[in-house]
Design an enzyme around this catalytic site. Structure first.
Site, PDB file in Angstrom:
ATOM      1  N   SER A  42       0.851  -1.187   0.000  1.00  0.00           N
ATOM      2  CA  SER A  42       0.000   0.000   0.000  1.00  0.00           C
ATOM      3  C   SER A  42       0.890   1.242   0.000  1.00  0.00           C
ATOM      4  O   SER A  42       1.724   1.395  -0.882  1.00  0.00           O
ATOM      5  CB  SER A  42      -0.955  -0.044   1.192  1.00  0.00           C
ATOM      6  OG  SER A  42      -1.995   0.888   1.049  1.00  0.00           O
ATOM      7  N   GLU A  79      -8.522  -5.715  -4.888  1.00  0.00           N
ATOM      8  CA  GLU A  79      -8.056  -4.813  -3.837  1.00  0.00           C
ATOM      9  C   GLU A  79      -9.168  -3.957  -3.226  1.00  0.00           C
ATOM     10  O   GLU A  79      -9.307  -3.868  -2.007  1.00  0.00           O
ATOM     11  CB  GLU A  79      -6.988  -3.873  -4.414  1.00  0.00           C
ATOM     12  CG  GLU A  79      -5.768  -4.547  -5.012  1.00  0.00           C
ATOM     13  CD  GLU A  79      -4.585  -4.560  -4.093  1.00  0.00           C
ATOM     14  OE1 GLU A  79      -4.738  -4.216  -2.909  1.00  0.00           O
ATOM     15  OE2 GLU A  79      -3.487  -4.925  -4.560  1.00  0.00           O
ATOM     16  N   HIS A 125      -7.473  -5.821  -0.555  1.00  0.00           N
ATOM     17  CA  HIS A 125      -6.258  -5.094  -0.202  1.00  0.00           C
ATOM     18  C   HIS A 125      -5.676  -5.618   1.115  1.00  0.00           C
ATOM     19  O   HIS A 125      -6.403  -5.869   2.068  1.00  0.00           O
ATOM     20  CB  HIS A 125      -6.605  -3.615  -0.068  1.00  0.00           C
ATOM     21  CG  HIS A 125      -5.441  -2.696   0.053  1.00  0.00           C
ATOM     22  ND1 HIS A 125      -4.485  -2.573  -0.918  1.00  0.00           N
ATOM     23  CD2 HIS A 125      -5.090  -1.822   1.040  1.00  0.00           C
ATOM     24  CE1 HIS A 125      -3.602  -1.667  -0.559  1.00  0.00           C
ATOM     25  NE2 HIS A 125      -3.940  -1.201   0.635  1.00  0.00           N
TER      26      HIS A 125
END
Length: 525
Positions: free
Chosen positions: A215, A346, A444
């Protein structure tokens, strides 16, 4: 207290000038290592030597606040290194995120620029080094103090593992066009310089360092790959759900900085803002994020309107001369081996837990597609053909997943591989979490406990009760193998074959798995 010399941006070349190297003193249950700052005493658990809360820069408070990282103060005697240092100042996590993450101990605090080390052998062992840069939207988290990030498995597999903290939010990325910028990235560089100088005493090879993150951590890795100031600090890079696209223009970043000053009721100067108590600063940050969510005016927010990162790095013309992906396309970072990838679904992490996926309407979907730059009618037709029977919310998740992560991961691999001076590998994580009645999917951050081989370390909220250990074994082995040798264990990526490891049960190599999406986004992303 004496101070050691500290040269930010020297890529290690000047940092050690005039200093003695770190060295290991003992290798027992309370191992001791001497660094230029003083002695550190850690702990040994199961044959792994662990040092936590090691300062790599001075606390960013007082005269150091909102300034580039400065030398940490040395100490007399032996410093206990058995507890994590505090995480950087930050607002509370959004409730839906907090419910899925394990608790971090300790909380925010002043002495936040620290790192943590797990090593199987102290002294001149010359082992590969992996440095983890945690994520958090450049506004939250940014700490190694999570049970998901336990470095034991890496150390047991012959790697010296390091996790770092760095400043986030306005403390790390306030931009006022005053010659100071991207402090959070300078923190990361300072930590990497510390590794270059000291890691040999902890068993690591400073010439074989791999940086990796997810991320905002993955975005940081992609950005560091492109930064001249970071050249020479690492040999390999793993970009999990990152890429090289998410940076602000100076105009957008300065508008945000000045708006923060307005919310604080102070002058838009670094000195005035640094005089504001941190708690007041954090309240203003929360108010600013509230404005972004309630009034995403494109004239004010610019590129932030879509990526939602008001404190992301800024193209300042110095540390970041151009967009990272453009620098990588031009050959910056060409000599660094990379592993680039993302998760298949995600954006579902942000839509499923709170039920927003079922409240997303056609207008929001069409507006988002338009904001990305895709032609709305053609894109809707393409995504409906790609995902037959998908709901509007499902399609919204797919579009945002591709725009935010999958396409940037692909473009980074494409850009890097064309230079042919180092290896390029690509992966996609496709295992679907059973949580939320299976709707969370390959969302995610779900891959992190698999990479770290920390299944069961408070991962149930995200992964359910029985995630496949086989998949963790495969991913963890691939990451450690890549760090040690530069070979991930499957065919290299090139723009002809586009070999991609599809991590699932079972895992398999797929050729050009994003052919349709890559073509659709050509010239747009």
């Amino acid at each position: 207290m004496r101070r050691r010399r500290f040269l930010i941006g020297s890529a290690g070349s000047g940092l050690a000038a005039g200093l003695w190297p770190a060295r290991a003193i003992s290798d027992d249950a309370r191992p001791t290592v001497t660094t230029p700052d003083g002695q550190l005493r850690g702990a040994t658990e199961g044959g792994i030597h662990i040092f936590k809360g090691v300062p790599f820069a001075a606390p960013p408070i007082g005269q150091n606040r909102l300034r580039p990282p400065r030398a940490s103060e040395s100490w007399d005697g032996t410093r206990d290194a058995t507890a994590f240092g505090p995480k950087p100042p930050q607002p509370p996590y959004p409730p839906m995120v907090a419910a899925l993450l394990p608790p971090e101990v300790p909380g925010p605090g002043d002495n936040c620029l620290t790192l943590n080390i797990w090593s199987p052998a102290l002294g001149e062992a010359g082992l590969p080094v992996m440095v983890w840069i945690p994520g958090g939207m450049y506004e939250y988290h940014a700490t190694g103090a999570s049970p998901w990030y336990d470095g034991t498995s890496f150390a047991r597999d012959g790697v010296v593992f390091v996790s770092i903290n760095y400043r986030v939010g306005a403390e790390g990325f306030l931009f006022l066009n005053d010659g100071i910028s991207n402090l959070g990235l300078l923190d990361q560089i300072a930590a990497l310089e510390w590794v270059q100088q000291n890691i040999a005493a902890f068993g690591g090879d400073p010439g074989n360092v791999t940086i990796f993150g997810e991320s905002a951590g993955g975005l940081s890795v992609g950005t560091l790959l492109s930064m001249p100031r970071a050249k020479g600090l690492f040999r390999r890079a793993i970009i999990e759900s990152g890429g090289g696209h998410h940076v602000s223009t100076p105009g957008t970043a300065e508008r945000i900085g000045r708006r923060l000053a307005e919310l604080l009721g102070t002058d838009a100067s670094r000195e005035a803002i640094a005089a504001v108590p941190i708690e007041r600063m954090l309240k203003a940050q929360e108010a600013l994020r509230g404005e972004l969510l309630s009034n995403p005016d494109p004239e004010f927010w610019g590129e932030i309107m879509l990526d939602g990162l008001p404190w992301e790095p800024v193209i300042d013309g110095d540390l970041i001369p151009v967009r990272p992906i453009d620098a990588i396309s031009a050959g910056i970072g060409a000599y660094v081996d990379i592993l680039s990838g993302s998760n298949t679904e995600e954006w579902r992490l942000f839509l499923v837990p709170g039920g927003a996926i079922d409240a997303t309407g056609e207008e929001a979907l069409a507006g988002t597609i338009m904001a990305t730059g895709l032609p709305v009618a053609a894109a809707l037709a393409a995504y409906r053909e790609r995902y037959p029977g998908a709901s509007t919310g499902d399609l919204f998740a797919a579009v945002m997943t591709d725009w935010y992560w999958r396409i940037p991961a692909l473009r980074l691999a494409e850009a890097h591989s064309t230079h042919g001076k180092a290896r390029t590998f690509m992966y996609e994580f496709a295992w679907r979490s059973p949580q939320f009645d299976g709707r969370l999917g390959a969302g995610h951050a779900i891959e992190i406990p698999f990479v770290f081989n920390t299944l069961g370390a408070q991962t149930e909220q995200l992964l359910g009760a029985g995630p496949p250990q086989q998949l963790a074994d495969e991913m963890h082995k691939a990451w450690t193998r890549f760090a040690a040798t530069g070979d991930a264990g499957w065919p290299e990526f090139d723009t002809a074959r586009r070999a991609t490891m599809h991590f699932d049960v079972p895992s398999t190599v797929v050729e050009d798995p994003m052919a349709a999406e890559g073509h659709l986004w050509e010239g747009v992303r």
